[in-house]
Design a protein around this motif. Structure first.
Motif, PDB file in Angstrom:
ATOM      1  N   VAL A   1       1.055  -1.159  -0.424  1.00  0.00           N
ATOM      2  CA  VAL A   1      -0.045  -0.391  -0.124  1.00  0.00           C
ATOM      3  C   VAL A   1       0.598   1.350  -0.050  1.00  0.00           C
ATOM      4  O   VAL A   1       1.913   1.184   0.793  1.00  0.00           O
ATOM      5  CB  VAL A   1      -1.210  -0.038   0.802  1.00  0.00           C
TER       6      VAL A   1
ATOM      7  N   ALA B   1     -10.381   3.092  -3.331  1.00  0.00           N
ATOM      8  CA  ALA B   1      -8.733   3.783  -2.793  1.00  0.00           C
ATOM      9  C   ALA B   1      -8.767   5.465  -3.381  1.00  0.00           C
ATOM     10  O   ALA B   1      -7.203   5.840  -2.599  1.00  0.00           O
ATOM     11  CB  ALA B   1      -8.315   2.917  -3.575  1.00  0.00           C
TER      12      ALA B   1
ATOM     13  N   TRP C   1      -8.122  -1.041   4.300  1.00  0.00           N
ATOM     14  CA  TRP C   1      -8.750  -1.447   2.827  1.00  0.00           C
ATOM     15  C   TRP C   1      -9.116  -2.313   2.678  1.00  0.00           C
ATOM     16  O   TRP C   1      -9.816  -2.658   1.391  1.00  0.00           O
ATOM     17  CB  TRP C   1      -7.442  -2.021   2.628  1.00  0.00           C
TER      18      TRP C   1
ATOM     19  N   THR D   1      -4.908   6.367   6.211  1.00  0.00           N
ATOM     20  CA  THR D   1      -3.635   5.186   5.523  1.00  0.00           C
ATOM     21  C   THR D   1      -2.669   7.273   5.143  1.00  0.00           C
ATOM     22  O   THR D   1      -2.053   7.751   4.948  1.00  0.00           O
ATOM     23  CB  THR D   1      -4.257   4.741   3.982  1.00  0.00           C
TER      24      THR D   1
END
Length: 938
Positions: A655, A690, A681, A699
């Protein structure tokens, strides 16, 4: 009869624009008509101005109009602010009428000079006021377009004057020049027919204490009612700006002594910027050709009188058509880009003109006619660039860049600068062309080239911003050089400004019930005053009646912000489809509850994975890139650990944070954070999700922390840490936790609601006031910070009774807090930034971060064992629920008092809790891990 003949909304704005545009059309006609008049034989013979020996006198007669305009603009500084926008325009139109009559009937040079000066006085007053009136009655996204349209109609007036004088050049006798001068009265009649019945500027009214009239005008311009949340928000924004300027504004005596005040209002800088655009417009050389294009074409190019007039008229049409390009692009491209691109194009045109006229005047050159004809094309092209960039923006910019209290003065000073430099250009042009010849155009080439770096370095952008946004730019950005500040030069409204305004609208539409009712009541009282001419001051609600006409702005602001009624708000019917949302799940307080909840979450996660697997099997193979984004390209999400970091993998792909190519790596001390990101995720159902950062908040927050960490380690540290520190200190000065309601403020007519009483009139204990709740909530948080985080500092409320302007904390306190913030680690700093942006309180954010991060609190030990604040007292730790409650205290108090009102506002603060929860995850470290972030653990 309804005001404004029943017109509201767009139609009312349209007629204001018609009046302002007519005023600027008259300006353009008056500016251009005299260029055709001074080459008319009957005019020159009648006033005894024929012959080369009178060239200088002709230039003086022409330029004295600009002298009158200069003094008219200076007079607007005092007359315009005292009379208001409408009355100032009517006075200026009357003065112009007198000047026009003197010019039409002139038989001597003296009478013509008097007429020119008097007409200039009126025009200077009008051109200083009309753009301000237009800007103050327009929406932010239409303001630039409307003022540019006005200046395009100025060009239309200029073009009309060229064609009129060209047509009358075929006539003989006095009619060839007297009738073109008389046609000014067509525009004067339109002004007298429209201006008197149109609305006054609401900003001018609020600045002079007439809040009720201003609220009604804002509502009429928006085609709504005075209790509309937008109207209330707009009125409060203007009132706040007025109050801030009164407390921090600069008087003329201070300006003349070079002082700029103590409130970072940037008064002198803003005056210089506004006047600078007007000065640059004239130094661009436009009036070398506007007043004297027939003369330039006859003298410099060598054309005959009729052809020079015809080309001047055709050029004015080209000028008008190409200036239309600025209407859709003045907001899209912004003021800065228009001015820079146009200045570069103008400089290029004058450079080519200079070269071609040099060869035209070169003795014995064989192609002098060809190069002279070629120069005409670049005169035309110059007008194209000028019409797009420098025709409208210099008149718009001073009305936007100056603060409310200085707007009329700033526009007047800018207009005065325009006319002063206009006079200089018009005065020297005939002599310059006659003596310097082709060298005369080098001057304008150099000036235009210099404007590009000047605008780039010093001029902030004003497009797509409210006038109150621009005030904020100068409060937040005191630096003279603006080219490094993205918010200051962006052609789009900065996100922070938009979010602040939307939050205010939401607040006024949901929880401030009293503002709507008070505003509606004021409108009712005002209507009664207008109909009956008087009002009984002994009636009920006498406080509101006393404020109906003229009251101090500060008192009205306090009444709107803090006065309320004890009755519950009327709930609106539910109109949305579907069942109501589920109640939020309270945080678990017991270990067994947390385990059972995690089991349920695991079951839901497994069920979701099975559902996605079955859907993937049923779907056909996607055939396009768009379809690929609509499905999830990974099956499993895992956390993989090395000797130094945790990484999250989608199958085998690591990621990466948004806008980064580096894989996201989490320190070993934060395993729970890595697991939470993996879960984040795993809950996504498509690759398209995303791309939306609000769906992957952990994130993005971890990526922010890594960016700060990377900049800290680099040899040339970036600016992220310094920018965050400055932002957090601004929030410290306006901390939500420390903004307390005024003392002794009633929330209704009942005496039981006043502070200091413990029971109601029926003997029941009264509910605590908002101020009491705020103090009781703030006291333990502030005590914790001043005892265990910033020992020895003193933190007080940021609002004093009698003021709505926040005051900064003591300088010593600010230095301690600034040093503490600057010394935070990257992960703690990123968490603090997120907490403060979510809750608007540095104190609450610092309290939350200190509770869950390591090493930020002065240790308190019992028996050698470290204890947290909550453990020491046998209470739960300061967590998400406590922080959210402290940040949303006022909303909770108001909804508890009057009930919830259906709107888009997050009354339960679930969004706030999500943001604060991500802060807890980002700053927390495992007790099992040794070492520090980023350092290998052995």
């Amino acid at each position: 009869m309804a005001p404004y003949f029943g017109l509201t909304g767009g139609w009312l704005t349209f007629w204001v624009s018609v009046a302002c545009a007519t005023d600027m059309t008259l300006f353009g006609y008056d500016q251009g008509v005299f260029g055709g008049v001074i080459v008319t034989p009957d005019f020159l013979n009648t006033l005894n101005l024929a012959g080369t020996e009178h060239t200088s006198l002709v230039g003086t007669v022409t330029a004295l109009y600009d002298v009158g305009c200069f003094f008219g603009a200076v007079a607007a500084i005092t007359i315009g602010e005292r009379l208001g926008r409408k009355k100032a325009i009517l006075v200026g139109t009357t003065v112009m009428s007198i000047g026009a009559i003197l010019q039409i009937s002139a038989f001597s040079t003296g009478q013509m000079i008097a007429g020119r000066v008097i007409a200039g006085l009126g025009n200077g007053l009008n051109t200083s006021t009309a753009p301000v009136w237009q800007a103050e009655t327009s929406k932010a996204n239409w303001r630039g377009k409307l003022v540019v349209i006005e200046m395009i109609l100025n060009i239309a007036g200029f073009s009309l004057s060229n064609w009129v004088t060209f047509g009358f050049s075929y006539a003989n006798g006095p009619v060839s020049w007297r009738l073109p001068l008389a046609l000014q009265f067509l525009f004067i009649i339109i002004l007298y027919a429209t201006v008197p019945w149109l609305p006054e500027s609401p900003r001018w009214l609020i600045a002079h204490g007439e809040v009720e009239r201003a609220d009604q005008i804002i509502a009429d311009l928006e085609a709504t009612t005075v209790d509309d949340p937008y109207v209330i928000t707009e009125s409060k924004e203007i009132q706040w700006a007025v109050q801030y300027e009164k407390e921090n504004g600069v008087s003329w005596s201070q300006l003349l002594r070079g002082k700029s005040g103590q409130g970072n209002t940037g008064t002198i800088r803003r005056l210089v910027l506004g006047a600078g655009t007007q000065a640059m417009q004239q130094l661009a050389g436009i009036n070398v050709t506007s007043y004297y294009l027939p003369t330039v074409l006859i003298t410099s190019v060598g054309l005959d009188n009729k052809l020079a007039r015809l080309l001047a008229a055709c050029n004015s049409v080209s000028y008008l058509l190409f200036s239309l390009i600025a209407i859709p692009n003045v907001e899209r491209w912004g003021r800065r880009r228009l001015m820079m691109y146009a200045a570069a194009g103008q400089s290029f045109c004058y450079l080519v003109i200079t070269i071609l006229l040099r060869f035209n005047e070169l003795p014995g050159y064989a192609h002098n006619k060809e190069v002279a004809s070629g120069s005409i094309a670049f005169f035309f092209l110059y007008y194209v660039f000028f019409g797009i960039g420098w025709q409208g923006v210099p008149w718009l910019y001073p009305t936007e860049i100056n603060s409310l209290s200085m707007r009329t003065k700033g526009a007047a000073i800018g207009t005065a600068a325009n006319w002063a430099f206009n006079f200089m250009v018009v005065e020297i042009t005939p002599i310059g062309i006659q003596t310097l010849q082709w060298r005369f155009y080098i001057i304008w080439t150099v000036f235009n080239a210099s404007f590009v770096p000047i605008v780039y370095l010093f001029y902030p952008e004003t497009s797509d911003r409210t006038l109150e946004d621009i005030d904020r730019v100068f409060r937040d950005n005191p630096h003279i050089l603006v080219y490094k500040d993205k918010d200051a030069i962006s052609s789009r409204r900065p996100l922070a400004y938009a979010e602040h305004y939307e939050a205010e609208v939401r607040r006024n539409s949901s929880v401030v019930t009293a503002d709507a009712q008070a505003a509606a009541y004021r409108a009712k009282v005002l209507e009664k005053v207008n109909v009956e001419g008087s009002y009984d001051h002994d009636e009920k609600h006498s406080a509101l009646n006393r404020s109906t006409l003229r009251v101090p702005s500060c008192a009205i602001i306090f009444r709107d912000l803090h006065t309320s009624i004890p009755h519950p708000a009327t709930a609106l019917p539910l109109t949305s489809a579907g069942p109501p949302p589920s109640a939020p799940i309270p945080s678990a307080s017991h270990h067994d509850e947390r385990i059972s909840r995690r089991k349920r979450q695991s079951e839901l996660l497994k069920r979701g994975q099975d559902l996605r697997a079955s859907q993937a099997q049923a779907r056909a193979q996607p055939k396009s890139a768009t379809n690929l984004l609509k499905r999830r390209f990974w099956k499993d999400v895992s956390v993989q650990s090395t000797s130094t970091r945790h990484t999250i993998h989608l199958d085998t792909r690591p990621v990466r944070p948004p806008n980064s190519k580096t894989p996201l790596s989490i320190p070993l001390s934060r395993p729970h954070l890595a697991t939470a990101i993996a879960l984040e995720w795993d809950l996504l159902t498509s690759a398209q999700q995303a791309l939306k950062q609000h769906l992957i908040p952990l994130t993005s927050l971890a990526g922010r922390a890594l960016d700060i960490e990377m900049q800290d380690r680099s040899e040339a540290p970036g600016t992220a840490r310094a920018e965050i520190v400055n932002m957090l200190m601004r929030h410290f000065d306006t901390d939500t936790l420390l903004c307390w309601a005024p003392t002794g403020m009633a929330y209704g007519p009942q005496a039981a609601m006043l502070e200091g009483e413990t029971t109601t009139t029926v003997g029941k204990p009264r509910a605590p006031t908002l101020r009491e709740l705020q103090i009781s909530t703030a006291r333990p948080i502030v005590s914790f910070l001043t005892e265990r985080v910033w020992p020895g500092v003193e933190i007080g409320p940021v609002l004093e009774d009698g003021s709505i302007v926040a005051r900064a904390q003591a300088e010593g306190t600010r230095e301690v807090v600034r040093g503490w913030i600057g010394g935070l680690g990257a992960w703690e700093l990123a968490g603090l930034e997120r907490a403060v942006l979510a809750g608007k309180s540095l104190c609450v954010g610092a309290r939350l971060v200190c509770e869950w991060a390591k090493g930020l609190v002065v240790e308190e030990a019992v028996g050698g064992v470290r204890e947290t604040q909550g453990e020491k007292k046998g209470e739960r730790r300061f967590g998400v629920e406590e922080a959210a409650a402290a940040c949303s205290l006022e909303v909770a108090w108001q909804t508890g008092m009057w009930g919830e009102v259906e709107d888009s506002h997050d009354v339960q603060k679930e969004d706030l809790k999500r943001q604060l929860g991500s802060v807890v995850l980002i700053v927390s470290q495992s007790e099992d891990e040794g070492g520090r972030d980023g350092v290998e653990v052995e």
